[in-house]
Design a protein around this motif. Sequence first.
Motif, PDB file in Angstrom:
ATOM      1  N   SER A 261       0.831  -1.201   0.000  1.00  0.00           N
ATOM      2  CA  SER A 261       0.000   0.000   0.000  1.00  0.00           C
ATOM      3  C   SER A 261       0.872   1.260   0.000  1.00  0.00           C
ATOM      4  CB  SER A 261      -0.947   0.002   1.202  1.00  0.00           C
ATOM      5  OG  SER A 261      -0.240   0.212   2.406  1.00  0.00           O
ATOM      6  N   GLN A 262       2.060   1.189   0.647  1.00  0.00           N
ATOM      7  CA  GLN A 262       2.998   2.312   0.594  1.00  0.00           C
ATOM      8  C   GLN A 262       3.486   2.518  -0.841  1.00  0.00           C
ATOM      9  OE1 GLN A 262       5.244   0.555   4.256  1.00  0.00           O
ATOM     10  NE2 GLN A 262       5.886   2.684   4.117  1.00  0.00           N
ATOM     11  N   LEU A 263       3.788   1.410  -1.523  1.00  0.00           N
ATOM     12  CA  LEU A 263       4.231   1.507  -2.915  1.00  0.00           C
ATOM     13  C   LEU A 263       3.114   2.056  -3.801  1.00  0.00           C
ATOM     14  CD1 LEU A 263       6.204  -1.853  -3.298  1.00  0.00           C
ATOM     15  CD2 LEU A 263       7.079   0.422  -2.738  1.00  0.00           C
ATOM     16  N   PHE A 264       1.879   1.695  -3.489  1.00  0.00           N
ATOM     17  CA  PHE A 264       0.738   2.229  -4.236  1.00  0.00           C
ATOM     18  C   PHE A 264       0.671   3.741  -4.094  1.00  0.00           C
ATOM     19  CE2 PHE A 264      -3.959   3.188  -3.916  1.00  0.00           C
ATOM     20  CZ  PHE A 264      -4.149   3.315  -5.279  1.00  0.00           C
ATOM     21  N   ALA A 265       0.904   4.232  -2.862  1.00  0.00           N
ATOM     22  CA  ALA A 265       0.866   5.677  -2.627  1.00  0.00           C
ATOM     23  C   ALA A 265       1.976   6.391  -3.390  1.00  0.00           C
ATOM     24  CB  ALA A 265       0.987   5.956  -1.131  1.00  0.00           C
ATOM     25  N   LEU A 266       3.119   5.714  -3.554  1.00  0.00           N
ATOM     26  CA  LEU A 266       4.254   6.333  -4.244  1.00  0.00           C
ATOM     27  C   LEU A 266       4.130   6.256  -5.765  1.00  0.00           C
ATOM     28  CD1 LEU A 266       7.195   4.953  -2.064  1.00  0.00           C
ATOM     29  CD2 LEU A 266       6.456   7.335  -2.190  1.00  0.00           C
ATOM     30  N   THR A 267       3.651   5.134  -6.268  1.00  0.00           N
ATOM     31  CA  THR A 267       3.704   4.886  -7.709  1.00  0.00           C
ATOM     32  C   THR A 267       2.350   4.910  -8.405  1.00  0.00           C
ATOM     33  OG1 THR A 267       3.495   2.479  -7.428  1.00  0.00           O
ATOM     34  CG2 THR A 267       5.711   3.415  -7.280  1.00  0.00           C
ATOM     35  N   GLY A 268       1.275   4.704  -7.637  1.00  0.00           N
ATOM     36  CA  GLY A 268      -0.036   4.615  -8.256  1.00  0.00           C
ATOM     37  C   GLY A 268      -0.349   3.244  -8.818  1.00  0.00           C
ATOM     38  N   VAL A 269       0.543   2.267  -8.575  1.00  0.00           N
ATOM     39  CA  VAL A 269       0.312   0.903  -9.044  1.00  0.00           C
ATOM     40  C   VAL A 269      -0.468   0.148  -7.970  1.00  0.00           C
ATOM     41  CG1 VAL A 269       1.354  -1.265  -9.813  1.00  0.00           C
ATOM     42  CG2 VAL A 269       2.456   0.928 -10.354  1.00  0.00           C
TER      43      VAL A 269
ATOM     44  N   HIS B  30      -9.770  -4.408   4.587  1.00  0.00           N
ATOM     45  CA  HIS B  30      -8.443  -4.740   5.093  1.00  0.00           C
ATOM     46  C   HIS B  30      -7.908  -3.593   5.957  1.00  0.00           C
ATOM     47  CE1 HIS B  30      -7.914  -8.451   2.951  1.00  0.00           C
ATOM     48  NE2 HIS B  30      -8.110  -7.888   1.762  1.00  0.00           N
ATOM     49  N   ASN B  31      -7.227  -3.962   7.018  1.00  0.00           N
ATOM     50  CA  ASN B  31      -6.523  -2.976   7.839  1.00  0.00           C
ATOM     51  C   ASN B  31      -5.191  -2.672   7.170  1.00  0.00           C
ATOM     52  OD1 ASN B  31      -4.947  -1.676   9.913  1.00  0.00           O
ATOM     53  ND2 ASN B  31      -6.435  -2.421  11.398  1.00  0.00           N
TER      54      ASN B  31
ATOM     55  N   CYS C  65      -8.092   0.814  11.585  1.00  0.00           N
ATOM     56  CA  CYS C  65      -9.385   0.323  12.083  1.00  0.00           C
ATOM     57  C   CYS C  65     -10.322   1.477  12.421  1.00  0.00           C
ATOM     58  CB  CYS C  65      -9.178  -0.572  13.308  1.00  0.00           C
ATOM     59  SG  CYS C  65      -8.367   0.235  14.702  1.00  0.00           S
ATOM     60  N   TYR C  66      -9.778   2.629  12.819  1.00  0.00           N
ATOM     61  CA  TYR C  66     -10.599   3.805  13.110  1.00  0.00           C
ATOM     62  C   TYR C  66     -11.368   4.225  11.866  1.00  0.00           C
ATOM     63  CZ  TYR C  66      -7.282   6.657  10.495  1.00  0.00           C
ATOM     64  OH  TYR C  66      -6.516   7.194   9.492  1.00  0.00           O
ATOM     65  N   MET C  67     -10.721   4.149  10.714  1.00  0.00           N
ATOM     66  CA  MET C  67     -11.339   4.535   9.446  1.00  0.00           C
ATOM     67  C   MET C  67     -12.330   3.474   8.978  1.00  0.00           C
ATOM     68  SD  MET C  67      -9.465   5.038   5.753  1.00  0.00           S
ATOM     69  CE  MET C  67      -9.336   3.254   5.512  1.00  0.00           C
ATOM     70  N   ASN C  68     -11.944   2.195   9.060  1.00  0.00           N
ATOM     71  CA  ASN C  68     -12.820   1.117   8.616  1.00  0.00           C
ATOM     72  C   ASN C  68     -14.125   1.091   9.385  1.00  0.00           C
ATOM     73  OD1 ASN C  68     -10.816   0.382   6.843  1.00  0.00           O
ATOM     74  ND2 ASN C  68     -10.122  -1.392   8.013  1.00  0.00           N
ATOM     75  N   SER C  69     -14.052   1.250  10.708  1.00  0.00           N
ATOM     76  CA  SER C  69     -15.263   1.221  11.529  1.00  0.00           C
ATOM     77  C   SER C  69     -16.155   2.427  11.233  1.00  0.00           C
ATOM     78  CB  SER C  69     -14.899   1.174  13.011  1.00  0.00           C
ATOM     79  OG  SER C  69     -14.097   2.284  13.382  1.00  0.00           O
TER      80      SER C  69
ATOM     81  N   GLY D  46     -19.292  -9.462  -0.466  1.00  0.00           N
ATOM     82  CA  GLY D  46     -18.312 -10.478  -0.833  1.00  0.00           C
ATOM     83  C   GLY D  46     -17.049 -10.412  -0.002  1.00  0.00           C
ATOM     84  N   ALA D  47     -15.944 -10.764  -0.625  1.00  0.00           N
ATOM     85  CA  ALA D  47     -14.664 -10.859   0.073  1.00  0.00           C
ATOM     86  C   ALA D  47     -14.174  -9.485   0.510  1.00  0.00           C
ATOM     87  CB  ALA D  47     -13.629 -11.521  -0.830  1.00  0.00           C
ATOM     88  N   PRO D  48     -13.435  -9.407   1.611  1.00  0.00           N
ATOM     89  CA  PRO D  48     -12.878  -8.127   2.051  1.00  0.00           C
ATOM     90  C   PRO D  48     -11.888  -7.580   1.036  1.00  0.00           C
ATOM     91  CG  PRO D  48     -11.944  -9.934   3.321  1.00  0.00           C
ATOM     92  CD  PRO D  48     -13.057 -10.514   2.518  1.00  0.00           C
ATOM     93  N   PHE D  49     -11.718  -6.273   1.028  1.00  0.00           N
ATOM     94  CA  PHE D  49     -10.819  -5.640   0.076  1.00  0.00           C
ATOM     95  C   PHE D  49     -10.135  -4.442   0.744  1.00  0.00           C
ATOM     96  CE2 PHE D  49     -14.969  -3.695  -0.337  1.00  0.00           C
ATOM     97  CZ  PHE D  49     -14.703  -2.338  -0.390  1.00  0.00           C
ATOM     98  N   PRO D  50      -9.022  -3.980   0.200  1.00  0.00           N
ATOM     99  CA  PRO D  50      -8.299  -2.847   0.789  1.00  0.00           C
ATOM    100  C   PRO D  50      -8.851  -1.514   0.281  1.00  0.00           C
ATOM    101  CG  PRO D  50      -7.001  -3.826  -0.970  1.00  0.00           C
ATOM    102  CD  PRO D  50      -8.244  -4.657  -0.858  1.00  0.00           C
ATOM    103  N   PRO D  51      -9.251  -0.601   1.163  1.00  0.00           N
ATOM    104  CA  PRO D  51      -9.790   0.704   0.733  1.00  0.00           C
ATOM    105  C   PRO D  51      -8.677   1.726   0.445  1.00  0.00           C
ATOM    106  CG  PRO D  51      -9.924   0.533   3.115  1.00  0.00           C
ATOM    107  CD  PRO D  51      -9.343  -0.770   2.640  1.00  0.00           C
ATOM    108  N   TYR D  52      -7.815   1.402  -0.510  1.00  0.00           N
ATOM    109  CA  TYR D  52      -6.652   2.252  -0.788  1.00  0.00           C
ATOM    110  C   TYR D  52      -7.044   3.661  -1.205  1.00  0.00           C
ATOM    111  CZ  TYR D  52      -3.953  -2.092  -0.947  1.00  0.00           C
ATOM    112  OH  TYR D  52      -3.376  -3.291  -0.643  1.00  0.00           O
ATOM    113  N   ALA D  53      -7.922   3.762  -2.194  1.00  0.00           N
ATOM    114  CA  ALA D  53      -8.249   5.082  -2.749  1.00  0.00           C
ATOM    115  C   ALA D  53      -8.846   5.991  -1.677  1.00  0.00           C
ATOM    116  CB  ALA D  53      -9.216   4.924  -3.918  1.00  0.00           C
ATOM    117  N   PHE D  54      -9.729   5.433  -0.846  1.00  0.00           N
ATOM    118  CA  PHE D  54     -10.337   6.252   0.199  1.00  0.00           C
ATOM    119  C   PHE D  54      -9.290   6.706   1.204  1.00  0.00           C
ATOM    120  CE2 PHE D  54     -12.348   6.812   4.347  1.00  0.00           C
ATOM    121  CZ  PHE D  54     -13.378   7.670   4.034  1.00  0.00           C
ATOM    122  N   LEU D  55      -8.398   5.809   1.595  1.00  0.00           N
ATOM    123  CA  LEU D  55      -7.360   6.164   2.568  1.00  0.00           C
ATOM    124  C   LEU D  55      -6.452   7.259   2.029  1.00  0.00           C
ATOM    125  CD1 LEU D  55      -5.853   5.684   5.228  1.00  0.00           C
ATOM    126  CD2 LEU D  55      -4.582   3.849   4.097  1.00  0.00           C
TER     127      LEU D  55
END
Length: 529
Positions: free
Chosen positions: A31-39, A112-113, A118-122, A167-176
């Motif tokens: 997720s850190q790499l996503f923030a840096l590269t957009g991948v 995903h945390n 968890c403060y954001m997810n809840s 469905g299955a859990p997923f990472p909320p990258y864009a929102f974060l």
Amino acid sequence: MAQVKVNVKWGKESYSDIELDLSQPPLVFKSQLFALTGVPPDRQKVLLKGAQLKDDDWGKAAPKEGMTIMMMGSADAVSGVEAPKNAPKFVEDLPEHEQEHLDTKRFGAGLHNLGNTCYMNSTVQCMFAVQPLREALYQHGAAAGGDPTGKLVAATSELFRDLESGGAPFPPYAFLMALRAKFPQFAQQGAGGVFAQQDAEECWTNVMYALKEKVKDSDGVAYVDKLFGLRTRLALKCEETAEEFGEDGLSYTLKVNIDEKTAHVSEGVANGLREERERTSASLGRTALFKGATVLTALPPYITLQMMRFFFRRDNQQKAKILKKIPFTVEFDAYEFCSPELKKQLDGPRQALKEEQDRAIEAKKLAKKGPGPQAESAAAPAAAPAAGGDVAMADAGADGAAASTSGAGPSTSGPTTKAMTGKYGLVGIVTHKGRTADSGHYVAWVKQPADGTWVCFDDEKLTVRTEEEVLQLSGGGDWHMAYLLLYRAIMVDVPAGGEEKKEGAGEEKEAGAEGEKKDAGAAPMEASA
């Protein structure tokens, strides 16, 4: 050593001294790499010593200080032939991770945390329970604009749609990423570059203000004001001179102040509405103490109660937590906190609600006695459950209609309209487990409108809970305890042409009165969840 600094090589780009926490799963690093590269992480190929990095396990190739890591992947959408969108799917053909979540798919999805999020997810899971907010976002979120606020609103809309798919859990990258871009405090890092735990109420409030700024109706009224806005009036009096001071306001939460005498949520609300303030006295020519309280002058479809459990300790410079048990119920009655004028407007609908509940109770008694002319005639106008408290919220309907009385309606014939009663049913909770606001763990508990099932959203994990378990979240120990309580209005059918024309009780008002409708708290929406 839990934290190391590494270098990342991605095509022609190089990134140096990236803080990496080995105590967290590799997905956090991605997720850190996503923030840096957009991948996005699902398109990343991260190579460590020739082996591809997994999402959940560092394996034997854990990175070391100063290591250079190779990453491959494109930030652009993958092009190619799309599979048919409406092709039939069979359970046995689904991936195993999707099969695992079929039982909870109807409740939404876990998140995903991404490292103390968890403060954001809840917060997100609890907001998602407000169906009218979702609908407003779907209608206006995409056109919110390209500034940080607009991007956060668009990300919220997209996240809600993903949750709705279930469905299955997923990472909320864009929102974060959008949340941290708009509110940098949520990007604070602690020792070793690990993202710090944050306060769920601060996340709730900041997201609400972003939505307030961008998500508005055709008249420019914010949907947040319509759904959550509490119109208030503060009245203070100086005991020395009898001078009076008053002001109107708009609030989105009712504070539940906790002291040694507080024994119930309602007592805490009363404490939170009392106020003492030093002001300049014109008569005395100096500052003097003014005392009084705030009353509610209009009620919204949703009320949020904040348990004031955290306070700042000077000795250790931390937010400490009040662990005292403060019981709450599935029904909250705001009547005692309303102004005299608002109480007068609520009296009729409250009486109508009581009469309908009485009819339903009588119908049940007669039904138990067996069939007969008297039982049949009594059961006819009260075939559905009464709208009081928990029964009303459980039977609100899968379509998310406002919590209201049963299908029987008022005893009089003719057209009817929905009216506020001042009573609210519990639909969501954000809880906190731990001793300080900057640590511990946040979880959301949400009541499903279709069947009244309570579901605990603990990051990725969804668990069905009982109402008894929910009511045990009142504190008194180290277990999860309520921090934010979300209630939805219980409404009742009243004859049209009477109550609906009275203003201030929180029901929809007729078109016109343009100045009032432009007001921040005007024209609240009908509740649904």
